[in-house]
Design a protein around this motif. Structure first.
Motif, mmCIF file in Angstrom:
data_model
loop_
_atom_site.group_PDB
_atom_site.id
_atom_site.type_symbol
_atom_site.label_atom_id
_atom_site.label_comp_id
_atom_site.label_asym_id
_atom_site.label_seq_id
_atom_site.Cartn_x
_atom_site.Cartn_y
_atom_site.Cartn_z
ATOM 1 N N ALA A 81 0.839 -1.199 0.000
ATOM 2 C CA ALA A 81 0.000 0.000 0.000
ATOM 3 C C ALA A 81 0.876 1.250 0.000
ATOM 4 C CB ALA A 81 -0.917 -0.005 1.221
ATOM 5 N N GLU A 82 0.383 2.322 -0.617
ATOM 6 C CA GLU A 82 1.181 3.546 -0.753
ATOM 7 C C GLU A 82 1.564 4.139 0.596
ATOM 8 O OE1 GLU A 82 -0.368 6.468 -3.340
ATOM 9 O OE2 GLU A 82 -0.250 5.211 -5.134
ATOM 10 N N ASP A 83 0.742 3.906 1.622
ATOM 11 C CA ASP A 83 1.078 4.423 2.952
ATOM 12 C C ASP A 83 1.804 3.389 3.808
ATOM 13 O OD1 ASP A 83 -0.948 2.659 3.477
ATOM 14 O OD2 ASP A 83 -2.250 4.082 4.518
ATOM 15 N N VAL A 112 0.862 -5.064 3.509
ATOM 16 C CA VAL A 112 1.763 -5.735 2.573
ATOM 17 C C VAL A 112 1.133 -7.077 2.222
ATOM 18 C CG1 VAL A 112 4.141 -6.395 2.106
ATOM 19 C CG2 VAL A 112 3.654 -4.715 3.892
ATOM 20 N N VAL A 113 0.849 -7.282 0.924
ATOM 21 C CA VAL A 113 0.124 -8.478 0.500
ATOM 22 C C VAL A 113 0.981 -9.333 -0.431
ATOM 23 C CG1 VAL A 113 -1.971 -9.365 -0.577
ATOM 24 C CG2 VAL A 113 -2.022 -7.153 0.606
ATOM 25 N N PRO A 114 1.387 -10.540 -0.013
ATOM 26 C CA PRO A 114 2.073 -11.455 -0.929
ATOM 27 C C PRO A 114 1.042 -12.086 -1.865
ATOM 28 C CG PRO A 114 1.856 -12.476 1.230
ATOM 29 C CD PRO A 114 1.269 -11.104 1.346
ATOM 30 N N PHE A 164 1.115 -4.219 8.086
ATOM 31 C CA PHE A 164 0.564 -5.534 8.392
ATOM 32 C C PHE A 164 0.778 -6.449 7.192
ATOM 33 C CE2 PHE A 164 -3.079 -8.488 7.991
ATOM 34 C CZ PHE A 164 -2.850 -9.240 9.136
ATOM 35 N N ALA A 165 1.402 -7.612 7.433
ATOM 36 C CA ALA A 165 1.631 -8.582 6.373
ATOM 37 C C ALA A 165 0.406 -9.477 6.254
ATOM 38 C CB ALA A 165 2.873 -9.421 6.664
ATOM 39 N N ALA A 166 -0.350 -9.307 5.162
ATOM 40 C CA ALA A 166 -1.604 -10.045 4.982
ATOM 41 C C ALA A 166 -1.332 -11.390 4.333
ATOM 42 C CB ALA A 166 -2.582 -9.224 4.137
ATOM 43 N N ILE A 167 -0.796 -12.324 5.119
ATOM 44 C CA ILE A 167 -0.437 -13.650 4.617
ATOM 45 C C ILE A 167 -1.620 -14.590 4.776
ATOM 46 C CG2 ILE A 167 1.097 -15.621 4.949
ATOM 47 C CD1 ILE A 167 3.212 -13.592 5.900
#
Length: 616
Positions: free
Chosen positions: A91-93, A97-99, A121-124
């Motif tokens: 995300a720009e801000d 964080v999405v793998p 937040f890592a959206a795993i």
């Protein structure tokens, strides 16, 4: 291909965050040229096309953009998930964080790393990673999965509540959150044996075996590979568990050794005779004959033991083929990039960076520079690399020190380093590539190269020459036969230069003059102009191209008869048209130079636009 992550940004507002991520991951920032004018390591004009190239090259991608947009852009590229690179949306801000792709190929770990850096937040969503903190189908460096076809079923069973039994030592499994028990129904086997595949479970091979190999000069690669495979088979060991091929340093350029390593997918390392001789007390088959030839009592066994280290062992003594020997050692821990013993074969990348602008530097050259540990070149050329030179050891040389520059680069490579010898334009056109091979050709003389420098791997990558850049900026002056002549008499007698200019004039070639003038040398260009006026019209167009691809670039077109030496400096390429070269002016007032090849004389050519040869 480079595995350096590409951090994609579409606006300058995200540059600072992207630079932090690139620094953390060892990557580079790729910016959309219409919105990111400064600070990016690489720029691109077409987002979809650029992402497609990166994906096809297997480059890890971190894209600072909306997840939906990234999915739509990459959708046409999706295919075999087993070979897809890691793709992460940020995300720009920095909040999320999405793998998206390649979760088990590093995207999940990359997402966690980025999230920690930007407080996001890592959206795993990968079930195994969430539940157990480990990807069973993607073991860490130094390990190989022997039966990947079983991974999906095993993960599903574990997620469903079954437990596993670990047979062997694997800290990355033992320290995970896997449900391990002594009576687990799923077996996780750690073994380098060839026949250890469990009936229900997964087999992990620690890549801790080393093949020590010796061979005669010029031995056939297939003979050595066959010996290596037979040695492993005889010992009941799996080729998947081989993490290293090793030998004596005088074999660093032996093609057979590198053939074996490529087949097994592992690196090659080399040891000098003294290090191999130190292993003599542990050899099973020491040889006085070998000692007389190379200075140690065993190459194959010595290299296997030196690689395995003091805590390792020789598990298979020397086996012979007609022209080669092979022994097998086992190290205590798997081999990884940071723990490899010995010395790699040095690499010398002879690269042409073009006139200097990033847009005119080829992707191959950028990749070679990225892979280098050391950069050697004229200070201005190294400065033109900009961020690409970051983190590299620089070896700056002044102009006029060409042989010292090349020799230094080759000797650095001879120490096992990866070195980029940086040239402007094309490395093979009035540049350093020719001197590399000249020094190799004379390597055995009293002023020759060291043994290590003679055995390096060499790769020459082309660049846009000043000749090509000047021609493109001015139109198409090289549409027919042309030649290049350097007017510098520092390395070429003036009489030879005069003879070449005369011949080119008589042959009516388009001529590109390199080194047309210097501070002390002002007469050669004037002589060449006057000589050419004997063979072509005074109206023949002359292109004066200065600072090509850099700030202050100027392109001027003047008639040959009006060519003034004072209008030319050391940074100018002079291209003199032939008697057939012409000019044409477009509606914007720009004058273009072209040399017709004769297409108009071919019936139907101009009307149907059917070209042939290089001009097409």
């Amino acid at each position: 291909m480079s595995t350096k992550p590409a951090i994609i940004i579409l606006s300058a507002s995200t540059l600072t965050m992207a630079q932090r991520v690139a620094s953390e991951l060892g990557g580079e920032v790729h910016g959309f040229s219409k919105r990111v004018t400064d600070g990016a390591d690489v720029t691109f004009d077409d987002v979809a096309a650029h992402l497609a190239v990166l994906f096809q090259e297997g480059r890890p991608i971190v894209a600072v953009m909306a997840t939906g947009a990234l999915i739509r852009l990459l959708a046409p590229q999706l295919g075999d998930k087993a070979v897809e690179p890691p793709v992460v949306a940020l995300a720009e801000d920095g909040s999320v964080v999405v793998p998206l792709l390649g979760g088990h190929h590093g995207a999940n770990d990359m997402a966690r790393q980025i999230a920690g850096l930007v407080n996001g937040f890592a959206a795993i969503t990968t079930a195994g990673d969430i539940r157990f903190g480990v990807a069973l189908d993607q073991p860490p460096e130094g390990w190989a999965l022997g039966n990947p076809e079983s991974a999906k079923r095993v993960m599903a069973d574990l997620v469903a509540g079954e437990s596993a039994r670990l047979e062997g030592e694997a800290p990355w499994l033992a320290d995970s959150s896997l449900p391990l028990s002594e009576d687990g129904g799923i077996v996780l086997v750690v073994s380098d044996a060839a026949d250890a595949v469990p009936r229900r479970g997964l087999l992990y091979r620690p890549k801790r075996l080393v093949l020590g190999i010796g061979c005669e000069r010029g031995c056939e690669p297939e003979e050595v590979l066959a010996l290596a495979i037979e040695s492993l088979s005889e010992a009941g060991l799996s080729p998947q568990a081989v993490g290293l091929v090793a030998s004596i340093d005088v074999k660093a350029d032996e093609a057979a050794l590198h053939h074996v390593a490529r087949h097994l997918g592992c690196p090659v390392r080399f040891f000098d005779a003294a290090m191999l001789e130190a292993e003599t007390p542990r050899l099973e088959n020491p040889s006085d004959i070998v000692f007389e030839e190379v200075g140690c009592h065993g190459v194959a066994e010595g290299a296997a033991l030196a690689s395995a280290g003091s805590s390792g062992e020789l598990i298979s003594g020397k086996r012979k083929s007609r022209r080669a020997t092979c022994a097998i050692g086992r190290a205590e821990h798997p081999f990884t990039v940071g723990t490899l013993p010995g010395r790699a074969r040095g690499r010398l990348f002879v690269v042409g960076i073009g006139p200097g602008s990033d847009g005119w530097r080829s992707p191959e050259v950028s990749q070679m520079v990225s892979e280098s540990t050391d950069l050697v070149g004229y200070s201005l050329y190294l400065d033109l690399l900009g961020p690409l030179a970051s983190g590299k050891a620089r070896h700056d040389f002044d102009l006029g020190k060409e042989e010292a520059r090349v020799r230094h680069a080759m000797e650095l490579a001879g120490e096992g380093r990866s070195v980029a010898l940086v040239c402007s334009g094309d490395a093979g056109i009035y540049a350093m590539a020719t001197l590399v091979f000249e020094l190799l050709d004379k390597a055995d003389g009293p002023e020759g190269l060291s043994d290590g420098a003679r055995r390096i791997e060499i790769a020459v990558s082309p660049g846009i020459s000043a000749l090509q850049a000047a021609a493109a900026r001015a139109g198409a002056p090289l549409g027919h036969d042309f030649c290049t002549i350097s007017l510098s008499d520092l390395l070429t007698p003036w009489e030879d230069i005069q003879r070449r200019v005369t011949a080119a004039g008589e042959g009516d070639f388009v001529i590109a003059f390199y080194n047309p003038v210097s501070r002390k040398r002002r007469t050669q260009l004037a002589w060449a102009r006057d000589k050419l006026l004997e063979h072509r019209p005074a109206s023949s167009p002359v292109i004066l191209a200065t600072n090509l691809g850099r700030e202050g670039e100027t392109i001027r077109v003047v008639p040959l008869g009006d060519l003034n030496v004072d209008d030319v400096d050391m940074l100018t390429v002079v291209v003199v048209g032939s008697s057939n070269s012409s000019t044409v002016q477009t509606g914007d007032g720009k004058t273009w130079v072209y040399t017709p090849r004769g297409y108009a004389r071919k019936e139907g050519t101009v009307m149907t636009n059917t070209f042939s040869g290089d001009a097409a």
